[in-house]
Structure formats: structure tokens, C-alpha cells
Motif scaffolding. Sequence first.
Motif, short mmCIF file in Angstrom:
data_model
loop_
_atom_site.label_atom_id
_atom_site.label_comp_id
_atom_site.label_asym_id
_atom_site.label_seq_id
_atom_site.Cartn_x
_atom_site.Cartn_y
_atom_site.Cartn_z
N LYS A 110 10.05 58.66 -16.42
CA LYS A 110 10.29 57.23 -16.65
C LYS A 110 10.90 56.96 -18.03
O LYS A 110 11.51 55.92 -18.25
CB LYS A 110 9.00 56.43 -16.48
N VAL A 162 13.22 53.31 -11.53
CA VAL A 162 13.29 54.03 -10.26
C VAL A 162 11.88 54.07 -9.67
O VAL A 162 10.94 54.50 -10.34
CB VAL A 162 13.85 55.46 -10.45
N ILE A 168 16.12 65.74 -12.81
CA ILE A 168 16.55 64.38 -13.13
C ILE A 168 17.42 64.33 -14.39
O ILE A 168 18.14 63.37 -14.60
CB ILE A 168 15.38 63.36 -13.21
N HIS A 196 21.55 61.51 -9.42
CA HIS A 196 20.61 60.44 -9.75
C HIS A 196 19.77 60.15 -8.51
O HIS A 196 20.32 59.99 -7.42
CB HIS A 196 21.31 59.16 -10.21
N TYR A 238 15.95 55.97 -15.45
CA TYR A 238 14.80 56.21 -14.57
C TYR A 238 13.62 55.27 -14.81
O TYR A 238 12.62 55.35 -14.12
CB TYR A 238 14.33 57.67 -14.67
#
Length: 128
Positions: free
Chosen positions: A75, A83, A46, A52, A80
Motif C-alpha cells: 500500500k 488498490v 508489484i 499493475h 497501490y
Amino acid sequence: MAQMAQMKVLIVEDNPLNMELVIEILKSSGFFVSGAINGEEAIKMIENEYEHYDLILMDIELPGMDGISAIKIIKSKPGYNNVPNIALTAFAMKGDREKFLAAGFDDYIAKPIDVPGFIKKMQKYKQS
């Protein structure tokens, strides 16, 4: 008519058979899928600025860093925070779902995977 971009899913799973099953289901449902075998590898993936992911499926019991720790780090990365991430786990006792949602996961899927239910849930994410 413009074609909708494929949703990119990152699956983090250390069991090769589970990984293969989930990848096959997702690919046949029209998702673009990448796999990582542990939390550290997922974080590296990531952090790749050229990629992405739109959805993350995370096993909980992984070698090294567990899925809860990995998702907290993911996160915190730029882009992110919002997400969707789903705990994909054999922990299916009463209270486990709530525990994983409280730990920061957006959803929960118990293993062994109920294939029709899994496909239905993934389609929901694809449309949102």
C-alpha cells in the motif's frame, strides 16, 4: 464495441492447492491472474513497472513475511494506495474479520473458500 480490459488480480498464497483453486475460479470468471507464494515475491511483482494489479488477494499466514506486513508495504508503493486488497485466510474466528480490516485490508474471505460466495464477491470488484 470496445472490449473492457481484463482486471488483473495478484494472489499471494503459499498452499499450492489453494492457489490452484483460486486461479481456476478467477480465470473462469474472466480475470487475468498472477500468483506469488510469499510476501517478498508479491512486493517484487508489484514493483515491476510493466505490470499493475487491480486487486490483491493476500493470505495472512505466509512463510517469512506475513500478509499484514506485506500489504502495508504494498500500500506504500506508488499506485497501490487505493488498490483493493482482500485478506484470504483460514483465520475465521469471531473478531478476525475486524482485525484484518483494521490492519488495512479492504475485505475478508475465509478459507476454505465458499466458491459461489467467492465468485459473487469477485464479480462485485470487477464491476466497480
